[in-house]
Motif scaffolding. Sequence first.
Motif, PDB file in Angstrom:
ATOM      1  N   UNK A  62     -27.335  -3.264  14.425  1.00 12.92           N
ATOM      2  CA  UNK A  62     -26.448  -2.432  15.254  1.00 12.92           C
ATOM      3  C   UNK A  62     -25.390  -1.754  14.404  1.00 12.92           C
ATOM      4  N   UNK A  63     -24.133  -2.219  14.488  1.00 13.36           N
ATOM      5  CA  UNK A  63     -23.021  -1.503  13.834  1.00 13.36           C
ATOM      6  C   UNK A  63     -23.030  -1.640  12.316  1.00 13.36           C
ATOM      7  N   UNK A  64     -23.618  -2.701  11.809  1.00 10.35           N
ATOM      8  CA  UNK A  64     -23.651  -2.934  10.363  1.00 10.35           C
ATOM      9  C   UNK A  64     -22.264  -2.779   9.746  1.00 10.35           C
ATOM     10  N   UNK A  65     -21.323  -3.531  10.233  1.00  9.08           N
ATOM     11  CA  UNK A  65     -19.972  -3.531   9.682  1.00  9.08           C
ATOM     12  C   UNK A  65     -19.627  -4.954   9.296  1.00  9.08           C
ATOM     13  N   UNK A  66     -19.143  -5.144   8.082  1.00 10.34           N
ATOM     14  CA  UNK A  66     -18.873  -6.484   7.589  1.00 10.34           C
ATOM     15  C   UNK A  66     -17.376  -6.687   7.395  1.00 10.34           C
ATOM     16  N   UNK A  67     -16.782  -7.527   8.233  1.00  9.54           N
ATOM     17  CA  UNK A  67     -15.381  -7.871   8.071  1.00  9.54           C
ATOM     18  C   UNK A  67     -15.207  -8.919   6.989  1.00  9.54           C
ATOM     19  N   UNK A  68     -14.166  -8.779   6.174  1.00 12.40           N
ATOM     20  CA  UNK A  68     -13.898  -9.722   5.087  1.00 12.40           C
ATOM     21  C   UNK A  68     -12.689 -10.582   5.459  1.00 12.40           C
ATOM     22  N   UNK A  69     -12.568 -11.778   4.859  1.00 10.56           N
ATOM     23  CA  UNK A  69     -11.422 -12.649   5.154  1.00 10.56           C
ATOM     24  C   UNK A  69     -10.099 -11.941   4.851  1.00 10.56           C
ATOM     25  N   UNK A  70      -9.176 -11.957   5.811  1.00  7.78           N
ATOM     26  CA  UNK A  70      -7.926 -11.211   5.662  1.00  7.78           C
ATOM     27  C   UNK A  70      -7.085 -11.725   4.495  1.00  7.78           C
ATOM     28  N   UNK A  71      -7.019 -13.053   4.348  1.00  4.79           N
ATOM     29  CA  UNK A  71      -6.223 -13.604   3.247  1.00  4.79           C
ATOM     30  C   UNK A  71      -6.763 -13.142   1.898  1.00  4.79           C
ATOM     31  N   UNK A  72      -8.090 -13.116   1.783  1.00  6.16           N
ATOM     32  CA  UNK A  72      -8.702 -12.659   0.536  1.00  6.16           C
ATOM     33  C   UNK A  72      -8.377 -11.184   0.310  1.00  6.16           C
ATOM     34  N   UNK A  73      -8.476 -10.391   1.369  1.00  2.00           N
ATOM     35  CA  UNK A  73      -8.183  -8.956   1.249  1.00  2.00           C
ATOM     36  C   UNK A  73      -6.726  -8.721   0.843  1.00  2.00           C
ATOM     37  N   UNK A  74      -5.818  -9.479   1.453  1.00  2.17           N
ATOM     38  CA  UNK A  74      -4.399  -9.312   1.125  1.00  2.17           C
ATOM     39  C   UNK A  74      -4.128  -9.641  -0.336  1.00  2.17           C
ATOM     40  N   UNK A  75      -4.874 -10.607  -0.871  1.00  6.44           N
ATOM     41  CA  UNK A  75      -4.610 -11.064  -2.232  1.00  6.44           C
ATOM     42  C   UNK A  75      -5.354 -10.266  -3.303  1.00  6.44           C
ATOM     43  N   UNK A  76      -6.549  -9.768  -2.975  1.00 11.60           N
ATOM     44  CA  UNK A  76      -7.395  -9.221  -4.037  1.00 11.60           C
ATOM     45  C   UNK A  76      -7.961  -7.827  -3.785  1.00 11.60           C
ATOM     46  N   UNK A  77      -7.899  -7.325  -2.567  1.00 11.32           N
ATOM     47  CA  UNK A  77      -8.528  -6.049  -2.257  1.00 11.32           C
ATOM     48  C   UNK A  77      -7.519  -4.898  -2.353  1.00 11.32           C
ATOM     49  N   UNK A  78      -8.027  -3.654  -2.507  1.00 11.37           N
ATOM     50  CA  UNK A  78      -7.131  -2.496  -2.630  1.00 11.37           C
ATOM     51  C   UNK A  78      -6.313  -2.272  -1.355  1.00 11.37           C
ATOM     52  N   UNK A  79      -5.189  -1.596  -1.516  1.00 12.22           N
ATOM     53  CA  UNK A  79      -4.298  -1.339  -0.388  1.00 12.22           C
ATOM     54  C   UNK A  79      -4.614  -0.021   0.307  1.00 12.22           C
ATOM     55  N   UNK A  80      -5.637   0.670  -0.153  1.00 11.43           N
ATOM     56  CA  UNK A  80      -6.091   1.883   0.514  1.00 11.43           C
ATOM     57  C   UNK A  80      -7.621   1.885   0.522  1.00 11.43           C
ATOM     58  N   UNK A  81      -8.226   2.735   1.338  1.00 11.77           N
ATOM     59  CA  UNK A  81      -9.684   2.812   1.398  1.00 11.77           C
ATOM     60  C   UNK A  81     -10.237   3.042  -0.003  1.00 11.77           C
ATOM     61  N   UNK A  82     -11.288   2.307  -0.339  1.00  6.84           N
ATOM     62  CA  UNK A  82     -11.793   2.356  -1.712  1.00  6.84           C
ATOM     63  C   UNK A  82     -13.285   2.063  -1.723  1.00  6.84           C
ATOM     64  N   UNK A  83     -13.978   2.567  -2.732  1.00  9.34           N
ATOM     65  CA  UNK A  83     -15.396   2.259  -2.917  1.00  9.34           C
ATOM     66  C   UNK A  83     -15.531   0.887  -3.572  1.00  9.34           C
ATOM     67  N   UNK A  84     -16.313   0.028  -2.960  1.00  6.80           N
ATOM     68  CA  UNK A  84     -16.555  -1.315  -3.479  1.00  6.80           C
ATOM     69  C   UNK A  84     -18.022  -1.418  -3.881  1.00  6.80           C
ATOM     70  N   UNK A  85     -18.255  -1.948  -5.071  1.00  2.00           N
ATOM     71  CA  UNK A  85     -19.623  -2.089  -5.589  1.00  2.00           C
ATOM     72  C   UNK A  85     -20.101  -3.517  -5.362  1.00  2.00           C
ATOM     73  N   UNK A  86     -21.272  -3.656  -4.773  1.00  6.02           N
ATOM     74  CA  UNK A  86     -21.914  -4.955  -4.590  1.00  6.02           C
ATOM     75  C   UNK A  86     -23.090  -5.061  -5.557  1.00  6.02           C
ATOM     76  N   UNK A  87     -23.122  -6.138  -6.322  1.00  6.52           N
ATOM     77  CA  UNK A  87     -24.200  -6.358  -7.293  1.00  6.52           C
ATOM     78  C   UNK A  87     -25.025  -7.549  -6.821  1.00  6.52           C
ATOM     79  N   UNK A  88     -26.320  -7.313  -6.579  1.00  7.66           N
ATOM     80  CA  UNK A  88     -27.141  -8.427  -6.111  1.00  7.66           C
ATOM     81  C   UNK A  88     -27.599  -9.279  -7.289  1.00  7.66           C
ATOM     82  N   UNK A  89     -28.390 -10.310  -6.996  1.00  8.35           N
ATOM     83  CA  UNK A  89     -28.792 -11.271  -8.028  1.00  8.35           C
ATOM     84  C   UNK A  89     -29.783 -10.689  -9.033  1.00  8.35           C
ATOM     85  N   UNK A  90     -30.326  -9.521  -8.743  1.00 10.29           N
ATOM     86  CA  UNK A  90     -31.206  -8.832  -9.692  1.00 10.29           C
ATOM     87  C   UNK A  90     -30.447  -7.791 -10.503  1.00 10.29           C
ATOM     88  N   UNK A  91     -29.136  -7.691 -10.289  1.00  8.00           N
ATOM     89  CA  UNK A  91     -28.324  -6.740 -11.033  1.00  8.00           C
ATOM     90  C   UNK A  91     -28.278  -5.352 -10.424  1.00  8.00           C
TER      91      UNK A  91
END
Length: 378
Positions: A62-91
Motif C-alpha cells: 500500500x503506502x510503502x512508508x517506513x517510520x523510523x524511531x523518533x529518538x534515533x532520528x533526533x540523535x542521528x538523522x538530518x534536521x531537514x529532508x535528505x536523501x538516505x542511502x540503504x545498502x543491502x547485504x549484497x552491497x
Amino acid sequence: MEIQQQVLQIKAPKPKRRVKIDENCDPESKSAAILRASKVQASLPPELPSFVKPMSPSHVSASFCLGLPKKFCDAHMPKQDETIVLVDEDGQEFHTKFLVEKTGLSSGWRRFSIGHKLREGDALVFQLIDRWKFKVYIVRVHGLNAIVTVSRNQIEFGLRNSEIAEDMDIDLHQQSVQDKALVVLDQSGDGYADSDVLDGLRFAQSVLDFKDIQNIDDFNIVVDDLVVDSEIPKHFRIKYYELCHSQKSYLHENLLKGFNVKLAVGIILETVTIADAIKACKVDIARDDLATWDKTLKAFEDLGMRVGFLRARLCKLAGLLFELNELLEAKKKKQVKAEEEMRRVRELIKNLDVEIESLELKGKNLELAFCKEANAPW
C-alpha cells in the motif's frame, strides 16, 4: 448533463487501497524474528548506531512508508529532508527520501521493499555506517517452513534457536551465511513457495544414502530439502565430509524438520571447527576449554546432530587430563611437603650453627680459664 457527469467523476471518492494482512504471520513468528534481529544487532560494532525495525503491513504494501524511531532520528538523522542511502547485504545501494516531518522514509523505500520481497513480520536491522547511509540486515519472519513448533515440550524455533545460538557462541552476524530469505514464501497468490534459486541454494532432487557415496564429489549437504553447499567454504566441506565418512552417515540428518537453515550451516561450521581444535589440542590445554567444547556439542546433540563420537573423544581426553592432573597434583603436594621439610632443616642447621659458634666462643674462654687455674700457685 456531460458537465454534471464530469463533476461527479471528479468528486467521486477514489477507492481506498487495502493493506494486505499476512494471515500466516502469527505473533510468535514476529517475536522470534525480532529476537533474531536483536541478536544480529548485538553482534554489530557498538560505535555505529543501529536499531531494529519490524515490518508492519503499511511498510511492505500500500503506502510503502517506513517510520523510523523518533529518538534515533533526533540523535542521528538530518534536521531537514535528505536523501538516505540503504545498502543491502549484497552491497547494492538504494536511494530513499527521509522526511523530517514524518521521521520516516518515503520515496525509494517502495523499491527497496519490493526488491527484497519484504513481508509483514520481517525484522530489519539498520546500521548507520556513514553520513546518511545505512547498512540493512534482513531477518525473515518465515524461513523455508515458517516458524515450526515441534511441540510445547520440545524446541520452539526462533526463540529457542536464538538462545542455543547464544550458548554456542555462534555470532549470527559474522557467519558467512547472512540472515536473509533463502526461499521466500509467496503467499500473494496460490500460497506456494517461489521456485527460484537464491544465493546459490537449490532444492535437492534426492539425497543419496551415505553408503552409496563413493567420494566427496557425490557428497551434498542437504538441510530441509535445500542443498547448502554454496554456503560452506570448500575446506570446511571437505573436513565435514571426512567427519561424516568416519561415522558412515550424515551427521546432520537427524536435525529437526523445518530447522533454520542458517543456524544449521552455523552448526556444521562450528562442528568442524571443534573437531579441528580437538585434533590440534596439546596436553597443556585448559580443562575449561574441553568443557566449553563439550557444552557446545551437547547443544548440537540436543538438536539432532550426530556428534556423540566427538563428545566421547573429549571425555577420554578429559579423563587422561584428569589422571595426569591428579598425578601432577600429588607430586606437587609432595614437593611442597619436601620443601617445607627442607625449610625446617635449614632453620635447624642455622640454629645449630649459632649454638656451635656460641659454644666455640665459650671454649676459647674456657681454655684461658683452664690454663689460669692450672698454673695458679698452690
